[in-house]
Design a protein around this motif. Structure first.
Motif, PDB file in Angstrom:
ATOM      1  N   TYR A  60       0.828  -1.206   0.000  1.00 39.14           N
ATOM      2  CA  TYR A  60       0.000   0.000   0.000  1.00 39.14           C
ATOM      3  C   TYR A  60       0.865   1.259   0.000  1.00 39.14           C
ATOM      4  O   TYR A  60       0.608   2.200  -0.751  1.00 39.14           O
ATOM      5  CB  TYR A  60      -0.926   0.010   1.221  1.00 39.14           C
ATOM      6  CG  TYR A  60      -1.639   1.326   1.398  1.00 39.14           C
ATOM      7  CD1 TYR A  60      -2.789   1.605   0.668  1.00 39.14           C
ATOM      8  CD2 TYR A  60      -1.149   2.309   2.252  1.00 39.14           C
ATOM      9  CE1 TYR A  60      -3.441   2.822   0.790  1.00 39.14           C
ATOM     10  CE2 TYR A  60      -1.789   3.530   2.379  1.00 39.14           C
ATOM     11  CZ  TYR A  60      -2.938   3.777   1.653  1.00 39.14           C
ATOM     12  OH  TYR A  60      -3.558   4.981   1.771  1.00 39.14           O
ATOM     13  N   PHE A 114       1.380  -7.432  -7.964  1.00 35.98           N
ATOM     14  CA  PHE A 114      -0.012  -7.538  -8.385  1.00 35.98           C
ATOM     15  C   PHE A 114      -0.239  -8.738  -9.295  1.00 35.98           C
ATOM     16  O   PHE A 114      -1.378  -9.161  -9.481  1.00 35.98           O
ATOM     17  CB  PHE A 114      -0.453  -6.256  -9.108  1.00 35.98           C
ATOM     18  CG  PHE A 114      -0.492  -5.042  -8.217  1.00 35.98           C
ATOM     19  CD1 PHE A 114      -0.710  -5.148  -6.850  1.00 35.98           C
ATOM     20  CD2 PHE A 114      -0.297  -3.773  -8.743  1.00 35.98           C
ATOM     21  CE1 PHE A 114      -0.751  -4.034  -6.030  1.00 35.98           C
ATOM     22  CE2 PHE A 114      -0.332  -2.644  -7.933  1.00 35.98           C
ATOM     23  CZ  PHE A 114      -0.564  -2.776  -6.576  1.00 35.98           C
ATOM     24  N   ARG A 125      -8.066  -3.979  -7.555  1.00 35.94           N
ATOM     25  CA  ARG A 125      -6.898  -3.149  -7.270  1.00 35.94           C
ATOM     26  C   ARG A 125      -6.845  -1.951  -8.233  1.00 35.94           C
ATOM     27  O   ARG A 125      -6.508  -0.846  -7.820  1.00 35.94           O
ATOM     28  CB  ARG A 125      -5.620  -3.990  -7.401  1.00 35.94           C
ATOM     29  CG  ARG A 125      -4.353  -3.277  -6.976  1.00 35.94           C
ATOM     30  CD  ARG A 125      -4.464  -2.654  -5.599  1.00 35.94           C
ATOM     31  NE  ARG A 125      -4.936  -3.564  -4.613  1.00 35.94           N
ATOM     32  CZ  ARG A 125      -4.233  -4.049  -3.616  1.00 35.94           C
ATOM     33  NH1 ARG A 125      -2.972  -3.717  -3.502  1.00 35.94           N
ATOM     34  NH2 ARG A 125      -4.769  -4.851  -2.731  1.00 35.94           N
TER      35      ARG A 125
END
Length: 199
Positions: A60, A114, A125
């Motif tokens: 994050y 990812f 996302r």
């Protein structure tokens, strides 16, 4: 170090990025003082790399860093237009060079992270990154409004340029098409010591 003990090079890169944050913040502050402007609007001083990663996670915080670096780059490019002072140009060129390198490195790492997500998680996302970037973009446009106007630009022009750069970056980090993602990951694996592509 606790999160990535198997990758000391990555840990060292994060340390260097923190040092570069401080250095670029200093350049941005001196640049604005040279132009008789408020130093708190320094384009390189958003301070996005926090040390408390335990709560929200490293992924994050690095995604937040990518979004803020993207805005810093756009702002530095806008400031550079029409400049003739050699010292100002050198400072802005340094900010652009370092931000490009940080952005490319972090975006490449996030592409790999990812890639482990399934199709649904990747699309969630994408949506989350769009929402976060929209919020960050509005905040930056309001905060940097005086600086943008002084550079002969507008908040709307800055927002449009930034959003276009973000869309291009998002397509590389979290692409819709699996073959694009696999090609990006294959390039990273086959050429691990190449410099990441700049934005």
């Amino acid at each position: 170090m606790r999160r990535c003990p198997q990758d000391p090079a990555f840990v060292q890169c994060l340390r260097l990025m923190l040092k570069e944050e401080q250095y670029l913040a200093g350049i941005g502050t001196r640049l604005l003082r040279r132009q008789d402007r408020n130093p708190r609007l320094a384009p390189a001083g958003r301070g996005v790399l926090k040390r408390h990663w335990a709560v929200l996670g490293l992924r994050y915080h690095l995604a937040s860093a990518v979004l803020n670096h993207l805005l810093d780059l756009r702002l530095a490019h806008i400031q550079r237009r029409g400049q003739s002072d050699p010292a100002t140009l050198a400072a802005l060129d340094q900010i652009i060079h370092d931000r490009n390198a940080q952005l490319a490195f972090t975006a490449e790492w996030l592409t790999k992270e990812f890639a482990d997500f399934n199709f649904l998680r990747r699309n969630l996302r994408r949506m989350r990154l769009r929402l976060i970037f929209a919020a960050v973009l509005v905040r930056a446009a309001l905060a940097d409004g005086p600086l943008l106007h002084a550079a002969g630009s507008s908040c709307s022009g800055f927002a449009l340029e930034s959003w276009a750069a973000f869309r291009e970056l998002l397509e590389r980090m979290v692409p819709y098409h699996r073959d694009v993602l696999l090609a990006e990951l294959l390039a990273q694996r086959e050429h691990p010591y190449d410099k990441p592509r700049t934005i």
